[in-house]
Write an enzyme that holds these catalytic residues in place. Structure first.
Site, mmCIF file in Angstrom:
data_model
loop_
_atom_site.group_PDB
_atom_site.id
_atom_site.type_symbol
_atom_site.label_atom_id
_atom_site.label_comp_id
_atom_site.label_asym_id
_atom_site.label_seq_id
_atom_site.Cartn_x
_atom_site.Cartn_y
_atom_site.Cartn_z
ATOM 1 N N LEU A 603 -11.676 4.004 -5.316
ATOM 2 C CA LEU A 603 -11.136 4.323 -6.787
ATOM 3 C C LEU A 603 -10.366 2.997 -7.231
ATOM 4 O O LEU A 603 -10.332 2.593 -8.364
ATOM 5 C CB LEU A 603 -10.090 5.393 -6.564
ATOM 6 C CG LEU A 603 -10.679 6.793 -6.428
ATOM 7 C CD1 LEU A 603 -9.658 7.824 -6.053
ATOM 8 C CD2 LEU A 603 -11.625 7.135 -7.582
ATOM 9 N N LYS A 605 -7.538 -0.570 -5.694
ATOM 10 C CA LYS A 605 -6.911 -1.360 -4.568
ATOM 11 C C LYS A 605 -5.302 -1.074 -4.921
ATOM 12 O O LYS A 605 -4.904 -1.351 -5.959
ATOM 13 C CB LYS A 605 -7.172 -2.581 -4.575
ATOM 14 C CG LYS A 605 -6.908 -3.271 -3.270
ATOM 15 C CD LYS A 605 -7.502 -4.790 -3.278
ATOM 16 C CE LYS A 605 -7.361 -5.413 -1.909
ATOM 17 N NZ LYS A 605 -5.955 -5.471 -1.337
ATOM 18 N N GLY A 607 -1.111 -0.938 -3.167
ATOM 19 C CA GLY A 607 -0.375 -1.862 -2.496
ATOM 20 C C GLY A 607 -0.804 -2.540 -1.169
ATOM 21 O O GLY A 607 -0.776 -3.685 -0.872
ATOM 22 N N PHE A 608 -1.113 -1.496 -0.407
ATOM 23 C CA PHE A 608 -1.458 -2.396 1.053
ATOM 24 C C PHE A 608 -3.161 -1.921 1.401
ATOM 25 O O PHE A 608 -3.258 -1.832 2.497
ATOM 26 C CB PHE A 608 -0.610 -1.822 2.135
ATOM 27 C CG PHE A 608 -0.176 -0.127 2.179
ATOM 28 C CD1 PHE A 608 0.703 0.506 1.748
ATOM 29 C CD2 PHE A 608 -1.354 0.359 3.065
ATOM 30 C CE1 PHE A 608 0.742 1.810 1.691
ATOM 31 C CE2 PHE A 608 -1.121 1.714 3.323
ATOM 32 C CZ PHE A 608 -0.235 2.388 2.660
ATOM 33 N N GLY A 609 -3.868 -1.613 0.570
ATOM 34 C CA GLY A 609 -5.111 -1.312 0.922
ATOM 35 C C GLY A 609 -5.950 -0.519 -0.243
ATOM 36 O O GLY A 609 -5.474 -0.387 -1.294
ATOM 37 N N VAL A 611 -8.105 2.419 -2.235
ATOM 38 C CA VAL A 611 -8.038 3.814 -2.420
ATOM 39 C C VAL A 611 -9.150 4.374 -2.761
ATOM 40 O O VAL A 611 -9.954 3.902 -3.476
ATOM 41 C CB VAL A 611 -6.872 4.109 -3.641
ATOM 42 C CG1 VAL A 611 -6.922 5.615 -4.032
ATOM 43 C CG2 VAL A 611 -5.558 3.449 -3.762
ATOM 44 N N ASP A 723 8.707 -2.336 -7.915
ATOM 45 C CA ASP A 723 7.066 -2.765 -8.418
ATOM 46 C C ASP A 723 7.052 -2.160 -9.693
ATOM 47 O O ASP A 723 5.780 -1.501 -9.583
ATOM 48 C CB ASP A 723 6.139 -2.683 -7.356
ATOM 49 C CG ASP A 723 5.322 -3.677 -7.389
ATOM 50 O OD1 ASP A 723 5.529 -4.450 -8.330
ATOM 51 O OD2 ASP A 723 4.247 -3.798 -6.975
#
Ligand code: NAG
Ligand code: NAG
Ligand code: NAG
Ligand code: NAG
Ligand code: NAG
Ligand code: NAG
Length: 937
Positions: A603, A605, A607-609, A611, A723
């Site tokens: 779907l 990207k 914060g840490f990978g 989606v 953020d």
């Protein structure tokens, strides 16, 4: 090694006394020739056919037996074309693409016995001189490995099976050892009395079928001598064996195997009467069966008219174990000996030896040797298969849709999800044909997939009406028909399912569909029908080991806050933190894989990978963020997010359904936000994309401000998001905004907020508080600053940093233009001037106050929420009060573009009013005065 006596091993001795059974009448139907045969010359171009010189059988090309797009026709190299080489070996079809490519042989009779034979001759058809090894499957069961060890030799594979359906599939499976290819494919019906070892659970794979002692060692017996076209290979051993034969007719009509007379008329005996006939072999371990079981079938007939003083009598020993009684034969009678249960041993030694009283040596006319083929794998429920086959054909789906839809699991069709329960055939539970270029109407066959839970046909070119028969699918939970050209109304059966909560229907972006919002006839449903009616989510309670002492006030809104707030469409459904009582579920990584269908669809990207799109068991669509292996920050951010989201719940914060921490695997499962990020709708989208109206933007601003306010004021200690940006504001179907991505969030003690400092400055360029950048101390006012930037992005439709040509921040850009007193110079032109000018001024003012350089001069989020609500009120009054109609409903974009035309702007009269609005605001004294506010002040 198990040894057994003759008695315990049930060998059958069927001599000529056997009564002939009446063989089944085989009916010729489509695909079959008049004998019920299928004879395919794979690789023959087009729809060609020819009559084979030897058998006089008609061979046809493989068109109609396999998808047109599967594989390629090739001719073998001329050097391998010998004069006597049968024509079907002259060409092949090869399959460089796809793991599994399948031929479908149709018009069979379910439950009947068939011989299926595939033939291969490599002949360097690809000019690569690379001999492939690949697997053959019959339906969903492994058949055998084809090992082409010589380029110019024919290799054949033969199976005898009882077919469970009215078709059977022959699949070539690429195992990574070369490109599969095939020369010919043949199917022959057999009588049910043949090969009694064969049943629905067990087939036979032919190892060898020998015609012993033939007159001519090159003379292969098959059709028409064998009406069932078994191929009998001539075999003799002149050093040990003597050939005997007769021209007289053998009584094969009493033979349960109906071995052709030509085969039975020849036999071998040992050269010396005292010697034995010996046949030995070593079993060949199979990939799926290291110790395969064997069936041995021996055919006997006395070919010599013996004088009365002569006797032919013999014993049969297998691995030293004597079988049955001594055997005597009747002149020209037929006998057969075979084992009913498979023989499993380390090696095999059949010895046929004359008894002491015998005056003649033993005799053997023909021998067949088979190994077992397990047929125990279940194919997909046949009703599902036939429905999917119809669907595949109708829409010309060109995915890896070959062979069985669900089995074996590793080769299941792309875009399908199946349920596998032991003891029953797999069922199809999810079909995702979104964005697959489907044309035409909705196939009625979808309604035949009775185990279907989720059907996604979104973003295709489907026309016609929605089928009410889909409401008959008892387990269907999600039906996504959005983004098509469907017409008519939503049928009553489906409406009923929606109303009783058992079905989620998505039908937005079907401009011809009659719905309550786009009524071409009186609406049947009350206006309360939400577009995406959620089935209740069942959430399992788990204990999360959260060390954070974070407490969020589970407060309702104060009456004061409610007073001016705009009511979202579904106030009653979404209000009051409905997720309060819910705990977070913990998933295993296996479950994550299942939910996301092995990480099939990205779907976006986070914060840490990445989606991924996913569905829970109950059909709820979710977004699954998986920690990327390479992310160093991953662990910390992941835990921060779990800790925060498991404890706080607010309608303007994206909610966490669960998480996964399973070994190295970490994942977060969120509610699904169908409309993506705010960024997509403002900056990222292309010019022609649907443009958000000012009212929609304000509503999004108010909602995301409420989310932030909750973090700052509803939680103790306050949470700083750190953020805030347009990509971290997500929108659902109703364009309701929710703050996402709490990976950088931290809780800070309110009382000594200014004391907190962290080592690393985190955030996103263009959104980051300059004061925080210099002090390294994030405060709630850092979020206020970032939110101010978001607000400017909403007003201008511009990115936070522009390059025209030199870099300029959005704040400076807006300030410069406003200093000339012209609000229209900053407003996103894509809104076509359709906005209340006071509302716009006020919003710009709030944004600039939020982005004041000194944090002390910035308002807090509570102030911001109140001010934005007033903005929204101004805009709503301007629009004339029919507010709800103009909210994006997800049904149709028509109303959005219509609005732009209905309200021509009048800039000159409105500019003067703007200063009044600012005066008023200052009188309330809520927003601190700013140094660099708009000149209009
Ligand atoms: C194979 O050879 C035949 C003629 O013998 C020819 O018509 C056909 O086009 C060839 N096929 C390929 C794939 O080269
Ligand atoms: C194929 O046959 C060759 C020669 O008979 C043998 O060396 C090789 O191991 C076989 N390969 C497989 C995968 O069985
Ligand atoms: C067959 O038997 C004869 C005598 O009984 C013997 O001379 C001959 O060598 C035997 N043949 C073989 C092949 O053993
Ligand atoms: C086969 O078995 C017989 C006894 O039944 C034995 O005499 C003979 O040597 C065996 N042959 C092999 C090759 O093992
Ligand atoms: C051989 O024949 C004799 C006389 O017919 C009989 O008594 C004997 O049982 C037979 N032997 C075998 C091993 O069948
Ligand atoms: C749908 O059909 C229209 C015209 O018939 C075509 O332009 C469009 O590309 C099609 N869309 C898809 C997704 O196939």
């Amino acid at each position: 090694m198990e040894q057994s006596t003759a008695a315990s091993r049930p060998w059958l001795l069927l001599l000529c006394l056997a009564v002939a059974a009446t063989g089944g009448v085989l009916q010729a139907r489509a695909q079959l020739d008049s004998k019920g045969f299928i004879s395919v010359d794979c690789g023959l171009p087009g729809k060609a056919s020819y009559v084979d010189g030897g058998t006089k059988l008609s061979y046809v090309s493989d068109a109609g037996f396999i998808d047109d797009t599967a594989g390629a026709n090739q001719n073998i190299s001329g050097q391998y074309i010998r004069p006597q080489l049968s024509r079907r070996y002259h060409d092949v079809r090869s399959f460089p693409d796809g793991t599994r490519n399948c031929y479908t042989l149709r018009s069979l009779v379910s439950g009947r016995k068939y011989l299926v034979r595939a033939a291969f001759l490599y002949g360097d058809y690809d000019g690569l001189g690379r001999l492939p090894v690949f697997d053959l499957h019959l339906g969903v069961n492994y058949w055998q490995t084809v090992n082409v060890s010589t380029p110019g030799f024919e290799v054949t594979a033969e199976a005898i099976v009882v077919v469970p359906d009215d078709f059977v599939q022959v699949c070539l499976v690429n195992t990574g050892a070369g490109t599969p290819f095939i020369s010919a494919l043949e199917l022959r019906p057999l009588k049910m009395k043949f090969y009694p070892q064969v049943n629905l659970m067990q087939g036979l794979v032919l190892d060898v079928r020998l015609n012993l002692g033939p007159a001519d060692l090159t003379d292969i017996v098959r059709y028409p001598e064998d009406p069932h076209d078994r191929v009998w290979i001539p075999w003799a051993d002149p050093k040990e064996w003597m050939e005997i034969s007769t021209t007289k007719q053998v009584d094969s009509e009493y033979d349960d195997f109906e071995v052709p007379t030509a085969v039975m008329q020849t036999a071998v005996t040992p050269l010396n009467a005292s010697m034995k006939l010996e046949i030995t072999w070593d079993p060949v371990p199979q990939p799926h069966d290291l110790s395969p079981g064997y069936f041995i079938i021996m055919h006997f007939s006395e070919l010599q008219l013996l004088p009365s003083n002569a006797l032919r009598e013999f014993d049969i020993n297998i691995n030293g174990v004597r079988l049955s009684e001594a055997i005597r034969l009747v002149y020209l009678g037929v006998g057969v000996i075979f084992n009913e249960k498979p023989y499993q041993d380390g090696n095999y030694n059949i010895s046929i030896k004359a008894t002491a009283n015998s005056t003649l040596p033993p005799i053997l006319n023909a021998l067949e040797l088979f190994s077992i083929m397990s047929m125990t794998n279940f194919g997909t429920d046949s009703r599902d298969v036939s429905a999917m086959t119809t669907i595949k054909t109708k829409y010309h789906v060109e995915k890896n849709w070959m062979g069985d839809p669900c089995a074996p699991k590793t080769m299941a069709w792309e875009k399908l999800m199946c349920s596998y329960d032991t003891g029953i055939p797999p069922r199809i539970r999810s079909v995702n044909l979104s964005s697959s270029g489907l044309n035409g109407d909705i196939s009625p066959s979808f309604a035949d997939l009775k185990a279907l839970q989720h059907l996604d046909l979104s973003n295709n070119n489907l026309t016609g009406t929605i089928l009410d028969t889909l409401s008959q699918l008892p387990l269907l939970k999600i039906l996504d028909l959005s983004g098509n050209q469907l017409s008519g109304s939503i049928p009553s059966g489906i409406l009923k399912r929606i109303q009783d909560g058992s079905l989620n229907l998505r039908y937005d972006n079907n401009s011809n569909l009659c719905t309550n919002a786009n009524s071409c006839r009186p609406a049947k449903m009350k206006s309360k029908l939400p577009i995406y009616v959620g089935a209740p989510i069942v959430i399992i309670v788990v204990i999360v080991s959260v060390a954070l002492t974070l407490f969020c006030l589970l407060r309702r809104k104060t009456p004061g806050l409610m007073k001016n707030s705009v009511k979202p469409q579904n106030e009653t459904r979404n209000d009051g933190d409905t997720s309060l009582g819910l705990e977070t579920r913990r998933f295993t990584y296996n479950e994550i894989e299942r939910i996301t269908n092995n990480l099939q669809q990205v779907l976006g990207k986070g914060g840490f990978g990445y989606v991924y799109d996913g569905f829970l068991e109950d059909g709820t669509q979710v977004a699954v963020k998986i920690r990327s292996e390479s992310s160093n920050q991953g662990d910390k951010e992941f835990l921060a997010e779990v800790q925060i989201l498991t404890r706080i719940h607010h309608k303007n914060l994206v909610s966490l359904i669960g998480f996964c921490k399973d070994g190295v695997h970490m994942a977060l499962v969120y509610e699904f936000m169908s409309e993506g990020t705010l960024q997509d709708h403002i900056v990222g989208g292309d010019r022609n994309a649907r443009c958000l109206t000012w009212r929609q933007r304000l509503k999004i601003a108010v909602e995301s401000a409420q989310g932030l306010e909750y973090l700052h004021k509803g939680c103790n200690p306050p949470l700083i998001h750190r953020d805030v940006k347009a990509t971290n504001i997500l929108l659902n179907t109703r364009l309701e905004a929710k703050i996402a991505d709490f990976g950088l969030s931290k809780a800070f003690n309110r009382d000594n907020e200014s004391q907190v400092s962290t080592n690393v400055i985190v955030g996103t360029r263009g959104y980051m508080d300059p004061e925080y950048q210099t002090t390294g101390r994030p405060t709630t006012k850092s979020d206020v600053y970032s939110f101010g930037v978001v607000l400017l992005v909403l007003v201008t439709g511009k990115p936070p940093t522009m390059h025209n040509p030199r870099s300029i921040g959005i704040i400076e850009w807006v300030q410069r233009r406003l200093s000339k007193g012209n609000i229209e110079g900053v407003v996103d032109v894509r809104m076509h001037g359709d906005h209340d000018i006071n509302s716009m001024w006020k919003a710009a003012d709030i944004a600039l106050k939020c982005t004041a350089h000194a944090s002390a001069r910035r308002p807090n989020m509570t102030d911001v929420v109140l001010q934005l609500q007033e903005c929204l009120k101004l805009e709503e009054d301007h629009a004339g009060g029919n507010s709800n109609n103009n909210f994006y409903t997800g049904i149709s974009s028509n109303d959005l573009s219509m609005r732009n035309d209905s309200y021509p702007t009048n800039q000159s009269t409105n500019v003067s009013q703007s200063s009044t609005s600012f005066e008023k605001e200052h009188n309330f004294g809520r927003v601190p005065t700013m140094d660099n506010g708009p000149a209009a002040r």
